[in-house]
Design a protein around this motif. Structure first.
Motif, mmCIF file in Angstrom:
data_model
loop_
_atom_site.group_PDB
_atom_site.id
_atom_site.type_symbol
_atom_site.label_atom_id
_atom_site.label_comp_id
_atom_site.label_asym_id
_atom_site.label_seq_id
_atom_site.Cartn_x
_atom_site.Cartn_y
_atom_site.Cartn_z
ATOM 1 N N SER A 197 78.705 24.010 57.208
ATOM 2 C CA SER A 197 79.747 24.951 57.209
ATOM 3 C C SER A 197 80.547 24.641 55.996
ATOM 4 N N SER A 198 80.992 25.946 55.422
ATOM 5 C CA SER A 198 81.834 25.847 54.043
ATOM 6 C C SER A 198 83.198 25.435 54.494
ATOM 7 N N GLU A 199 83.635 25.797 55.420
ATOM 8 C CA GLU A 199 85.298 25.747 55.778
ATOM 9 C C GLU A 199 86.049 24.657 55.076
ATOM 10 N N ARG A 200 85.290 23.456 55.698
ATOM 11 C CA ARG A 200 85.953 22.121 55.215
ATOM 12 C C ARG A 200 85.732 21.743 53.919
ATOM 13 N N ILE A 201 84.807 22.228 53.148
ATOM 14 C CA ILE A 201 84.215 21.525 52.130
ATOM 15 C C ILE A 201 84.460 22.108 50.835
ATOM 16 N N LEU A 202 85.150 23.578 50.909
ATOM 17 C CA LEU A 202 85.596 24.328 49.937
ATOM 18 C C LEU A 202 86.646 23.945 48.896
ATOM 19 N N LYS A 203 87.770 23.144 49.568
ATOM 20 C CA LYS A 203 88.725 22.773 48.984
ATOM 21 C C LYS A 203 88.254 21.298 48.266
ATOM 22 N N HIS A 204 87.353 20.638 48.662
ATOM 23 C CA HIS A 204 87.163 19.388 48.045
ATOM 24 C C HIS A 204 85.996 19.251 47.134
ATOM 25 N N ALA A 205 84.932 20.428 47.013
ATOM 26 C CA ALA A 205 84.022 20.396 46.287
ATOM 27 C C ALA A 205 84.027 21.028 44.906
ATOM 28 N N ASP A 206 83.542 20.500 43.916
ATOM 29 C CA ASP A 206 83.831 21.513 42.530
ATOM 30 C C ASP A 206 82.713 22.326 42.339
ATOM 31 N N ARG A 207 81.633 22.188 43.057
ATOM 32 C CA ARG A 207 80.482 23.358 42.628
ATOM 33 C C ARG A 207 79.857 23.445 44.262
ATOM 34 N N ILE A 208 79.406 24.639 44.592
ATOM 35 C CA ILE A 208 78.641 24.852 45.802
ATOM 36 C C ILE A 208 77.261 25.442 45.687
ATOM 37 N N TYR A 209 76.179 25.229 46.045
ATOM 38 C CA TYR A 209 75.147 25.875 46.236
ATOM 39 C C TYR A 209 74.921 26.239 47.811
ATOM 40 N N ASN A 224 85.708 29.776 42.780
ATOM 41 C CA ASN A 224 85.551 31.230 42.823
ATOM 42 C C ASN A 224 85.036 31.713 44.064
ATOM 43 N N LEU A 225 84.950 30.743 45.122
ATOM 44 C CA LEU A 225 84.193 31.178 46.414
ATOM 45 C C LEU A 225 85.312 31.134 47.604
ATOM 46 N N ARG A 226 86.518 30.981 47.235
ATOM 47 C CA ARG A 226 87.587 30.464 47.881
ATOM 48 C C ARG A 226 87.779 31.692 49.210
ATOM 49 N N ASP A 227 87.635 32.953 48.999
ATOM 50 C CA ASP A 227 87.704 34.049 49.886
ATOM 51 C C ASP A 227 86.552 33.909 51.135
ATOM 52 N N GLY A 228 85.286 32.978 50.683
ATOM 53 C CA GLY A 228 84.411 32.821 51.616
ATOM 54 C C GLY A 228 83.205 34.136 51.756
ATOM 55 N N LYS A 229 83.653 35.353 51.045
ATOM 56 C CA LYS A 229 83.012 36.255 51.312
ATOM 57 C C LYS A 229 81.410 36.385 50.743
ATOM 58 N N ALA A 230 81.167 35.700 49.647
ATOM 59 C CA ALA A 230 79.942 35.852 49.008
ATOM 60 C C ALA A 230 79.234 34.727 49.437
ATOM 61 N N ILE A 231 79.885 33.460 50.195
ATOM 62 C CA ILE A 231 79.208 32.512 50.782
ATOM 63 C C ILE A 231 78.655 32.976 52.094
ATOM 64 N N SER A 232 79.355 33.895 52.911
ATOM 65 C CA SER A 232 78.659 34.320 54.172
ATOM 66 C C SER A 232 77.718 35.136 53.959
ATOM 67 N N GLN A 233 77.659 36.064 52.783
ATOM 68 C CA GLN A 233 76.892 37.065 52.433
ATOM 69 C C GLN A 233 75.432 35.968 52.123
ATOM 70 N N ALA A 234 75.652 35.011 51.302
ATOM 71 C CA ALA A 234 74.441 34.369 50.954
ATOM 72 C C ALA A 234 73.863 33.449 52.232
ATOM 73 N N TYR A 235 74.922 32.986 53.153
ATOM 74 C CA TYR A 235 74.663 32.223 54.174
ATOM 75 C C TYR A 235 73.720 33.035 55.435
ATOM 76 N N PHE A 236 74.159 34.139 55.542
ATOM 77 C CA PHE A 236 73.557 35.078 56.808
ATOM 78 C C PHE A 236 72.723 35.830 56.125
ATOM 79 N N GLY A 237 72.781 36.306 54.632
ATOM 80 C CA GLY A 237 71.697 37.093 54.300
ATOM 81 C C GLY A 237 71.838 38.733 54.563
ATOM 82 N N PHE A 238 73.244 38.866 54.950
ATOM 83 C CA PHE A 238 73.687 40.506 54.957
ATOM 84 C C PHE A 238 74.776 40.547 54.274
#
Ligand SMILES: Nc1ncnc2c1ncn2[C@@H]1O[C@H](COP(=O)(O)OP(=O)(O)O)[C@@H](O)[C@H]1O
Ligand SMILES: [Mg+2]
Length: 247
Positions: A197-209, A224-238
């Motif tokens: 899950s990205s919830e907890r990591i977003l504020k701690h990580a420098d970069r995300i894959y 650049n991913l704080r709003d979570g939209k791009a992540i859920s799109q990539a994560y769920f593929g929709f």
């Protein structure tokens, strides 16, 4: 900052089962990089490949510019790469201190081990309190601290932690991240962390894959991913708009 770790077009299969497809990631010295992905995405396979536990079918892995693909796990560990596997594998019938001692035996003299245990207890005061307890008696959060601390005993340059927050309460997870990031600034550690899950990591990580289906779907700076939209799109593929269309 140099690239400490580089994985280039890595392909890994277990028999016919393809686990990683052309995966490329890098980690710069001093960075905290997080790989996020659902169960079965290939996160553990990626870490295990870096640690030398599973071979590449093709691709490259470089540590400080030197190829480490095909190098034995113990030799990769000796280069300063430590992996904390998922599942909090402690030696349950040994005390906390003895668990740490085992972590240090790979590299250090007994004198250094004693110093490192002391240093570890400074970082994890909770483990000092529980130093004489059998590891099996610890809570899940304490066991996670113990496996991270045991990894630290090998004096790594690059520490890889596979799903540290799995099954832990949010507050405990926060504590663990706090400590791990403190270690980073204190010891100049470089971090690669897997999470579901990205919830907890977003504020701690420098970069995300974001990894899904064995492929990197997204990579960006965490800011650049704080709003979570791009992540859920990539994560769920929709696409988020599909969701609107369906409802
Ligand atoms: N030892 C193995 N043998 C066969 N298939 C495996 C093995 N380990 C993992 N896999 C498969 O490889 C894929 C990626 O697994 P894994 O790397 O564990 O993903 P994640 O850590 O993201 O959950 C999954 O489909 C999983 O079933
Ligand atoms: Mg995994």
């Amino acid at each position: 900052m140099g690239r400490m770790l580089e994985v280039l077009s890595a392909n890994v299969s277990y028999g016919d089962m393809v686990a990683l497809r052309d995966v490329s990631i890098y980690v710069q010295e001093g960075e905290a990089v997080c790989v996020i992905g659902p169960n079965g995405a290939g996160k553990s396979t990626l870490m295990t490949a870096i640690a030398g536990g599973v071979g590449l079918r093709s691709g490259h892995i470089r540590l400080n510019g030197e190829s480490i693909a095909g190098v034995k796990p113990e030799d990769i560990a000796a280069l300063g790469v430590t992996m904390v596997p998922e599942g909090r594998h402690v030696f349950g019938t040994l005390t906390v201190t003895d668990n740490l001692r085992i972590g240090g035996m790979l590299k250090s003299s007994s004198r250094q081990i004693a110093d490192d245990i002391e240093r570890t207890f400074e970082i994890f005061p909770r483990l000092r309190e529980r130093s004489g307890s059998l590891a099996a008696r610890l809570s899940g959060g304490e066991q996670q601290m113990l496996v991270v601390a045991r990894g630290l005993m090998t004096r790594p340059r690059l520490m890889m932690i596979d799903e540290p927050s799995l099954g832990l309460a949010p507050m405990i997870t926060e504590q663990i991240y706090h400590t791990v990031l403190e270690m980073r600034s204190r010891d100049g550690l470089t971090l690669l962390i897997n999470e579901q899950s990205s919830e907890r990591i977003l504020k701690h990580a420098d970069r995300i894959y974001v990894l899904r289906g064995g492929r990197v779907q997204l990579e960006d700076l965490a800011v650049n991913l704080r709003d979570g939209k791009a992540i859920s799109q990539a994560y769920f593929g929709f696409h988020p708009q599909d969701e609107g269309a369906a409802s």
